[in-house]
Design a protein around this motif. Structure first.
Motif, PDB file in Angstrom:
ATOM      1  N   ASN A  57       0.826  -1.114   0.107  1.00 42.37           N
ATOM      2  CA  ASN A  57      -0.063  -0.101  -0.178  1.00 42.37           C
ATOM      3  C   ASN A  57       1.026   1.284   0.051  1.00 42.37           C
ATOM      4  N   ARG A  82       0.730   4.624   1.367  1.00 35.67           N
ATOM      5  CA  ARG A  82      -0.314   4.781   2.561  1.00 35.67           C
ATOM      6  C   ARG A  82      -0.274   3.512   3.467  1.00 35.67           C
ATOM      7  N   HIS A  89       4.573   0.197   3.920  1.00 35.89           N
ATOM      8  CA  HIS A  89       4.927   1.717   4.240  1.00 35.89           C
ATOM      9  C   HIS A  89       4.614   1.988   5.605  1.00 35.89           C
ATOM     10  N   SER A 133      -0.312   7.283  10.255  1.00 33.14           N
ATOM     11  CA  SER A 133      -0.803   8.621   9.728  1.00 33.14           C
ATOM     12  C   SER A 133      -1.941   9.397  10.669  1.00 33.14           C
ATOM     13  N   ARG A 135      -0.902  14.229  11.234  1.00 27.75           N
ATOM     14  CA  ARG A 135      -1.483  14.515   9.771  1.00 27.75           C
ATOM     15  C   ARG A 135      -0.869  15.948   9.242  1.00 27.75           C
TER      16      ARG A 135
END
Length: 186
Positions: A38, A41, A66, A70, A74
């Protein structure tokens, strides 16, 4: 052409890279994909990550992760540190990458499956990888600093440019120590 470039397609691990539903891995394998990721992301849910890793391994697909939390920062544009502070921009704390790497390495150990940690940019993540390797986990990492550290992190490691704010000196020091101590065997 037998002498032309060899392409190794990497498929999305989840539908639309959304991290909510596993992609049709068998169909992607049949289409010629050799790995799943991914990339760009992170995989937020550990249960889905587990299923992707297990099913991908059953199909012979390499899982490339990855690692990034997150929710921790942000809107970050670089690694957090003195440079991001002086520029007044939001940075991703090193722990945001390391926490995901630790989760994924522990899951790989539990499942007895390999995991490939992409674009490592934190000295703390280097420490986590060395810890996993010392425990016998099959961890391969992309070291963003210099290709000769591939001997330490495995033959699939490659050099890429570090993202802004990477503590290059600290990473090089920890990488060299991990390689020299033998705590990061292939």
């Amino acid at each position: 052409h037998p002498h032309g470039p060899r392409l190794c397609p990497i498929a999305a691990a989840t539908v639309g890279l959304a991290g909510e539903e596993m992609a049709p891995l068998q169909e992607l394998k049949d289409a010629g994909c050799v790995a799943i990721s991914n990339d760009g992301r992170p995989m937020p849910g550990t249960e889905l990550l587990r299923r992707v890793m297990e099913y991908g391994a059953d199909l012979g697909l390499t899982f490339i992760d990855h690692c990034e939390d997150s929710t921790l920062a942000r809107g970050w544009v670089m690694n957090e540190g003195p440079l991001s502070g002086s520029l007044g921009v939001k940075g991703q704390p090193p722990v945001g990458e390391a926490v995901q790497a630790a989760r994924d390495i522990m899951l790989a150990e539990y499942l007895n499956l390999p995991v490939h940690i992409a674009h490592v940019s934190s000295a703390l993540t280097v420490d986590i990888i060395a810890w996993g390797k010392a425990r016998g986990v099959k961890v391969v990492a992309i070291n963003p600093l210099k290709p000769d550290t591939a001997e330490c992190f495995g033959d699939k490691a490659q050099g890429i440019a570090p993202r802004p704010g990477t503590d290059v000196a600290m990473m090089l020091g920890r990488t060299s120590r991990a390689c020299a101590s033998g705590s990061s065997p292939k």
